[in-house]
Write a protein that holds these residues in place. Structure first.
Motif, short mmCIF file in Angstrom:
data_model
loop_
_atom_site.label_atom_id
_atom_site.label_comp_id
_atom_site.label_asym_id
_atom_site.label_seq_id
_atom_site.Cartn_x
_atom_site.Cartn_y
_atom_site.Cartn_z
N LYS A 112 2.13 1.83 -3.46
CA LYS A 112 1.07 2.39 -4.31
C LYS A 112 0.88 3.88 -4.02
CE LYS A 112 -2.18 -1.33 -4.39
NZ LYS A 112 -3.53 -1.65 -3.95
N GLN A 153 0.84 -1.20 0.00
CA GLN A 153 0.00 0.00 0.00
C GLN A 153 0.87 1.25 0.00
OE1 GLN A 153 -2.82 -1.43 -0.91
NE2 GLN A 153 -4.05 -0.19 0.48
N LYS A 211 -8.19 12.12 -5.51
CA LYS A 211 -7.99 10.75 -5.03
C LYS A 211 -7.57 10.88 -3.57
CE LYS A 211 -7.36 7.55 -8.62
NZ LYS A 211 -7.75 8.07 -9.83
N LEU A 227 1.25 7.16 -6.53
CA LEU A 227 0.15 8.12 -6.74
C LEU A 227 0.62 9.54 -6.43
CD1 LEU A 227 -2.81 8.30 -7.53
CD2 LEU A 227 -3.43 7.92 -5.14
N SER A 257 -12.55 5.07 5.15
CA SER A 257 -13.75 4.88 4.33
C SER A 257 -15.03 4.93 5.16
CB SER A 257 -13.69 3.56 3.53
OG SER A 257 -12.73 3.67 2.51
N ARG A 311 -14.82 8.04 0.66
CA ARG A 311 -14.29 6.84 0.01
C ARG A 311 -12.79 7.02 -0.21
NH1 ARG A 311 -17.09 2.02 -1.58
NH2 ARG A 311 -18.87 3.32 -2.09
N VAL A 312 -12.03 6.02 0.20
CA VAL A 312 -10.57 6.13 0.15
C VAL A 312 -10.01 5.26 -0.96
CG1 VAL A 312 -8.47 5.61 1.45
CG2 VAL A 312 -10.39 6.72 2.59
N ASP A 313 -9.06 5.80 -1.73
CA ASP A 313 -8.46 5.02 -2.80
C ASP A 313 -7.34 4.12 -2.29
OD1 ASP A 313 -9.79 6.21 -5.31
OD2 ASP A 313 -9.25 7.95 -4.09
N ILE A 314 -6.47 4.70 -1.45
CA ILE A 314 -5.39 3.88 -0.89
C ILE A 314 -5.39 3.99 0.64
CG2 ILE A 314 -2.91 3.40 -0.90
CD1 ILE A 314 -2.76 4.57 -3.65
#
Ligand SMILES: Cc1ncc(C[n+]2csc(CCOP(=O)(O)OP(=O)(O)O)c2C)c(N)n1
Ligand SMILES: [Mg+2]
Lengths: 555, 158
Positions: A192, A189, A293, A196, A305, A309-312
């Motif tokens: 990632k 994570q 994001k 980003l 979340s 809403r969470v992407d990572i």
């Protein structure tokens, strides 16, 4: 050794330095032991004061605060303080006496089901029915309070357990099979997230109280400087990033700066660290940061979340995650254009106020306080307009210099919290920015200050109103000021009668002198600043609006 | 949507209150809840069926349960192979002339008579949600059910 003694020995082993409390029938054995036990005890004048003082001590030092009260009314008087610590994730251990085990459930004199009452406002609580469990319970309570997402833990101890004898065995290691907080972030994570971040054009860091409880402020600064992202903090995050830093946008949200709100709304990447997207921050949820994001770093999986809403998501301790994250960012994003846009917002919508009318301006008082202390002080606050001005008009440079009730918004918190803070950080000048309404909620603690020579400086922003409520009545209820005008005692005389110093300030020219005098005075000082009665806090996002739809009565 | 989750908890007093409190404070609905001790007497096993409007709420419920200090593990059976059963006891009006009809039902569906006296019989049925539903629908057609108690679902992974 009896239970009372075991309790005190355990508190000491657990690292408690001071107990804030109040005696009563069901804690007599404990107080008997306290009589000649080597631990600092501060007798407050109300149990609520003890709870807030323990909380303030914890916020100022990062250590676990401890408060102690008797059963029934003593315990219920702690409730607001416990709820307050819970909402702001403050590590605290509250100890209450309870009626004897054979009487529990019988509606005995001064019995209250305190574990029942505090279940939803503690991280965990215990009723100790066997003295042999006491030492381990104290050890577990400290461990639970201070690990993972911190919070208050209550231990209810029946009076017969305090009297019962057993051998004192302190558990050196605590292992709770059902409680294993996650500390290190998932490497995949983190990778990632780093990618980003590299590809972002308009990143913003949104830092919360988690930075402070984690002790990750240095890493936060490193991250911000490396990726050249502006930083906005939540209310709880004030102090996690220096307010004077060129990347600082101050606080966001309902009474945040316009530029923090615009930058958040326009960003393409929000890096949330130790913050929970609370409704005072996001405003209307479905309009919040539409292009962004979201990377969310938090130790509490249930914060992720929940609202946004969470992407990572990265679950873990910010301190353990930010280091690897910084290292993984191979290419810093080019944010120069973005920073220019942000700078333009700063120029276009600065925080401002006007010197009009014959009354003092609260913002001016805070500017003077800043000028005198330059961040080298602990600023506690009560709740209301004065609190919001304290967020806006003082720069917090380091963690634990801003102490205020966030989640619960408890009037009456600031003064006892300042006492706790001063006990924890005696070398620091401690101020309480107080409204005239709030200060009257725990004003009895003046006696605690004077009796223990805990010198705090209370700056009363006296507007004759429950100002924040009045502001809402002005804006949304046609100026129908229903029960918001409020009277005050003569604070100068009141302070004097307690043995403290009171100063009345009505003119701009006296502000600085009064503050200097307060700092010089080796006593608790109350300054009664007569401020503009109908001054408002600007900018403001009306509840339930998008956070870039700010209103500003100055325009 | 209904989801079945199981929760292993420390077998201590007050744990049930913590779980119930969590559900009521956050406005979650429990459709059924079954609790008992496990082979290890320090651990209790709870099976609960929760009613949620979307997956996000289910996620929150699981996270919030996990946050309770006394919760050891939370298992969501939504995407997991499992066996579930529920026990139902029903008191029905029972006349000798109904015997054949009832036996016909019990041949097709789960359930059996475990007790009867003076025009009343008690039926026991163990089955999954669908089986129980079919049985009760069938019995309801006769309008003979006087009283009904059910354990709520029990689930175990396979
Ligand atoms: C214990 C408690 N009761 C009520 C409120 C609601 N409330 C929020 S701000 C406020 C007014 C505070 O007045 P004051 O302390 O004079 O501060 P001001 O807003 O005037 O600066 C009230 C009543 C609260 N936050 N806490
Ligand atoms: Mg006021």
């Amino acid at each position: 050794m009896n239970g009372a003694r075991i309790l005190l020995e355990s508190l000491k082993r657990a690292g408690a330095e001071v107990i804030f409390g109040y005696p009563g029938g069901q804690v007599l054995p404990i107080f008997d032991q306290l009589y000649d036990f080597d631990i600092k005890f501060i007798l407050t004048r109300h149990e609520q004061g003890a709870a807030h003082a323990a909380d303030g001590f914890s916020r100022a030092t990062g250590k676990v605060g401890v408060c102690l009260a008797t059963s029934g009314p003593g315990a219920t008087n702690l409730v607001t303080g416990i709820a307050n610590a819970y909402m702001d994730s403050i590590p605290m251990v509250a100890i209450t006496g309870q009626v004897g085990t054979h009487l529990i459930g019988n509606d005995a004199f001064q019995e209250a089901d305190v574990t029942g009452i505090t279940r939803p406002i503690t991280k965990h609580n215990f009723l100790v029915k066997d003295v042999r469990d006491l030492a381990r319970t104290v050890a577990e309570a400290f461990y639970i309070a201070s690990s993972g997402r911190p919070g208050p833990v209550l231990i209810d101890i029946p009076v017969d357990v305090q009297r019962a004898e057993t051998e004192f065995i302190w558990p050196e290691r605590i292992e709770i099979r059902s409680y294993q907080p996650t500390y290190s972030g998932h490497p995949g994570q983190i990778k990632k997230a780093a990618k980003l971040i590299s590809s972002a054009k308009k990143p913003i860091i949104y830092a919360g109280g988690g930075i402070i409880s984690s002790g990750a402020h240095i890493l936060l600064r490193e991250l911000a400087e490396k990726i050249q992202a502006p930083v906005t903090t939540t209310f709880m995050g004030l102090g996690s990033f220096p307010g004077t830093h060129k990347l600082s946008l101050g606080m966001l949200g309902m009474h945040g700066t316009a530029y923090a709100n615009h930058a958040t709304m326009e960003s393409d990447l929000i890096i949330a660290i130790g913050a929970r997207f609370d409704d005072r921050v996001t405003g209307r949820l479905d309009t919040f940061a539409p292009y962004a994001k979201v990377i969310h770093i938090d130790i509490d999986p249930s914060s992720i979340s929940k609202n946004v809403r969470v992407d990572i998501p990265i679950v873990g301790d910010a301190k353990n995650i930010l280091g690897p994250l910084i290292n993984q960012i191979k290419k810093s994003p080019d944010t120069s254009a973005w920073l220019k846009t942000v700078e333009a917002w700063k120029k276009k919508h600065p925080l401002t106020y006007k010197h009009t009318g014959k009354f003092l301006k609260p913002q001016y008082i805070l500017e003077q306080l800043w000028d005198l202390t330059k961040g080298d002080a602990v600023i506690c606050t009560e709740v209301g307009q004065s609190q919001m001005w304290a967020c806006q008009w003082y720069n917090y440079l380091t963690p634990r210099t801003f102490i205020s009730s966030g989640g619960l918004g408890t009037m009456g918190f600031g003064f006892p919290a300042a006492i706790g803070a001063k006990v924890g950080r005696p070398e620091k000048e401690v101020f309480n920015i107080a409204g005239d309404g709030s200060i009257q909620m725990n004003i009895q603690e003046l006696a605690t200050c004077v009796a223990n020579k805990i010198n705090v400086k209370v700056l009363i922003f006296n507007n004759g109103f429950l100002g924040m409520v009045r502001q809402w009545q002005e804006l949304f209820y046609k100026k129908r000021y229903s029960y918001t005008p409020i009277t005050s005692p003569d604070y100068v005389k009141l302070a004097a009668s307690y043995g403290a110093l009171g100063i009345l300030v009505t003119k701009k020219s006296e502000v600085r002198k009064a503050l200097e005098k307060a700092i010089k005075t080796d006593n608790t000082v109350f300054i009664d600043f007569r401020i503009e009665p109908e001054e408002n806090v600007w900018p403001m996002v009306p509840a339930g609006q998008a956070i870039n739809k700010m209103i500003d009565g100055l325009a | 949507m209904r989801h079945t989750i199981s929760v292993l908890v420390e077998n201590k007093f007050g744990v049930l209150a913590r779980i119930a409190g969590l559900f009521s404070a956050r406005g979650y609905n429990i459709a059924s809840l079954a609790v008992s001790e496990t082979m290890d007497p320090t651990i209790s096993y709870m099976t609960m069926v929760v009613e949620v409007k979307d997956e996000d709420v289910l996620e929150q419920i699981k996270k919030q349960l996990n946050k309770l200090i006394d919760v050891i593990t939370v298992t969501d059976f939504t995407k997991r192979e499992h066996i579930d059963r529920e026990l139902v006891l029903a008191k029905i009006n029972y006349a000798a002339k109904d015997k054949a009809k009832l036996e016909g039902i019990f041949d097709k569906f789960v359930g059996k008579i475990i007790h009867h006296k003076e025009g009343t019989a008690i039926i026991e049925a163990v089955g999954d949600t669908q089986q129980i539903k079919l049985l009760l629908d069938e019995l309801s057609k006769f309008g003979i059910i006087k009283e009904l108690v059910r354990t709520g679902k029990l689930a175990i992974s396979n």
